[in-house]
Design an enzyme around this catalytic site. Sequence first.
Site, mmCIF file in Angstrom:
data_model
loop_
_atom_site.group_PDB
_atom_site.id
_atom_site.type_symbol
_atom_site.label_atom_id
_atom_site.label_comp_id
_atom_site.label_asym_id
_atom_site.label_seq_id
_atom_site.Cartn_x
_atom_site.Cartn_y
_atom_site.Cartn_z
ATOM 1 N N ARG A 65 -10.230 -11.544 1.797
ATOM 2 C CA ARG A 65 -11.106 -12.791 1.338
ATOM 3 C C ARG A 65 -10.487 -14.096 1.189
ATOM 4 N NH1 ARG A 65 -11.573 -9.644 -4.563
ATOM 5 N NH2 ARG A 65 -11.223 -8.044 -3.077
ATOM 6 N N LYS A 70 0.789 -1.337 0.124
ATOM 7 C CA LYS A 70 -0.022 -0.022 0.108
ATOM 8 C C LYS A 70 0.915 1.318 -0.079
ATOM 9 C CE LYS A 70 -3.999 -1.671 2.650
ATOM 10 N NZ LYS A 70 -4.901 -1.428 1.651
HETATM 11 N N1 BES Z 1 -8.301 -3.652 4.185
HETATM 12 C C1 BES Z 1 -8.507 -3.432 2.926
HETATM 13 C C2 BES Z 1 -9.654 -2.402 2.375
HETATM 14 C C3 BES Z 1 -9.883 -1.191 3.232
HETATM 15 C C4 BES Z 1 -9.488 -0.083 2.412
HETATM 16 C C5 BES Z 1 -10.447 -0.975 4.552
HETATM 17 C C6 BES Z 1 -9.572 1.008 2.976
HETATM 18 C C7 BES Z 1 -10.813 0.319 5.022
HETATM 19 C C8 BES Z 1 -10.086 1.600 4.334
HETATM 20 C C9 BES Z 1 -8.354 -4.422 2.079
HETATM 21 O O1 BES Z 1 -7.381 -5.636 2.270
HETATM 22 C C10 BES Z 1 -7.770 -4.037 0.513
HETATM 23 O O2 BES Z 1 -6.390 -3.934 0.590
HETATM 24 N N2 BES Z 1 -8.526 -4.036 -0.322
HETATM 25 C C11 BES Z 1 -8.111 -3.899 -1.650
HETATM 26 C C12 BES Z 1 -8.525 -4.845 -2.580
HETATM 27 C C13 BES Z 1 -8.241 -4.791 -3.809
HETATM 28 C C14 BES Z 1 -6.772 -5.147 -3.961
HETATM 29 C C15 BES Z 1 -8.783 -5.773 -5.002
HETATM 30 C C16 BES Z 1 -8.900 -2.510 -2.159
HETATM 31 O O3 BES Z 1 -9.883 -2.183 -1.872
HETATM 32 O O4 BES Z 1 -8.068 -1.527 -2.572
HETATM 33 MN MN MN Z 2 -5.471 -5.203 1.833
#
Ligand code: BES
Ligand code: MN
Length: 480
Positions: A332, A258
Amino acid sequence: MRSPVPTVPTKLVDVEVASAPRANVPRVVLAATGPELGPGAANVDLTEVTGKAGETMRQGDSWVLGIGKSELKDWKIAGAALVRGLTGQAAPKTADVFLTDIDADRLQAFVLGAALGGYRFRVTGDDADPQVRSLRLVVADEGLEDVLTEAALKAHALATATALARDLANTPSNVKDPKWLAGTAAKIAEKVPGLTAVVRDEKWLAEEGFGGVLAVGGGSTRPPRFLELSWNASLKNAPHIVFVGKGITFDTGGISVKPADGMHLMRTDMSGGGAVISALVAVARRGLGVRVTGLVPCAENHVSGSAYRPGDVVRHFGGATTEVTNTDAEGRMVLADALAYAVRRLSPDLLVDVATLTGAMKVSLGLRTGGLFSNTDSVADSVVEAGTRAGEQWWRMPLLEEHVEAVDSEIADYRQCPPGPGGITAALFLEKFAGGVPWAHLDIAGPARSEKNYDEVVPGATGFGARTLVELVESYASRA
Ligand code: BES
Ligand code: MN
Ligand code: ZN
């Protein structure tokens, strides 16, 4: 060394209901947008009072508190505002609140607001600001004392669940690793009669084939855990509800790392797991007559030489395989194992997972509403209704048929991150593991955190979801 987290869960204000006021205790009287005042208002000057919900005005030893139009939401706002207003150097330890025209639902909303509005999480060497410790709610009608006391107790139980969910999610990730999260939950559960906790380690996970949890947790030096909480396990004929909560104790994104901005917020990425843990504790404390199991796969999604990679193929519990395309879609991966375990080992009548799963859902519904997906209309309705009673808002999203194929992979059973609408494709992926059981998926990426004070919510983790789960169990218990 002093522990960097509070050792006692944050203490919420105590509330009692009585028909008699106390002598020499500060008084709080209510003003509706009108304004009309309740009893005890004799020497209060109304000139500047508007009665707007949450307005707090001090007059000598009394306070005037606005309850707006006396709708449920107004009462929740008023409760929270009162406790915030009674914080600071001159805060009284206790006060009598004179309630007029109150019923059980309004009182529940008021107590919920009062209990949660004063919630604070700070890791500090300084003493907290003095805050009101207890409230007596003075009701005019003696005959109502019992029903209203019952409503106050229920509100307090729900608030306590939310507060525990907040505590767990607010705990920083230098303290909160998978072992800490599962172990802390187990320690709390041990003190509740009839609630049992089992914590499985990485060896057990490997023996049982939890490939998703092991892949995600493999990049961290702090190995994954699998928490299983059981309530009424011996009630073999009662309906069995299984909750699954995402327990990512920190989400760096893994190899698909990230950006630095905002990454610190990912300490709350176990908010779904926190909601499940808190709900199980509340359900057990309230002694509800259904069988409930809570599963929390706990892992830290980190970057290292042992981290899983995009392109990997992972085998989940039960045998299905997933082609990894983005290691940041770790939620997931761990939920798939836990859902499959629930379906194969626990024969659930209802399966509900809760997770801070997708940024896409945050974009779709904003920060105050949870996304709800379900394969069964009546289950979706039950969740929305439970949320309404609990003061948490859900919006149903579709499991769009035209995107189902996108979850297929060329080289494995499923593709982890299909193209398309992110919240929906994530739900479609999870549906593959729900085995046709009546199932709901709750994506709380938006409402799990707040930047500001509103209603009963304070900045930081909100504990969103815990109360809906408790109310959902209550609704099944009253039907059973
Ligand atoms: N934990 C994050 C989702 C999230 C984002 C929660 C912002 C709270 C605030 C999750 O694990 C994630 O990183 N999801 C990705 C999925 C993508 C890589 C398909 C996302 O939403 O960017
Ligand atoms: Mn994530
Ligand atoms: Zn995540």
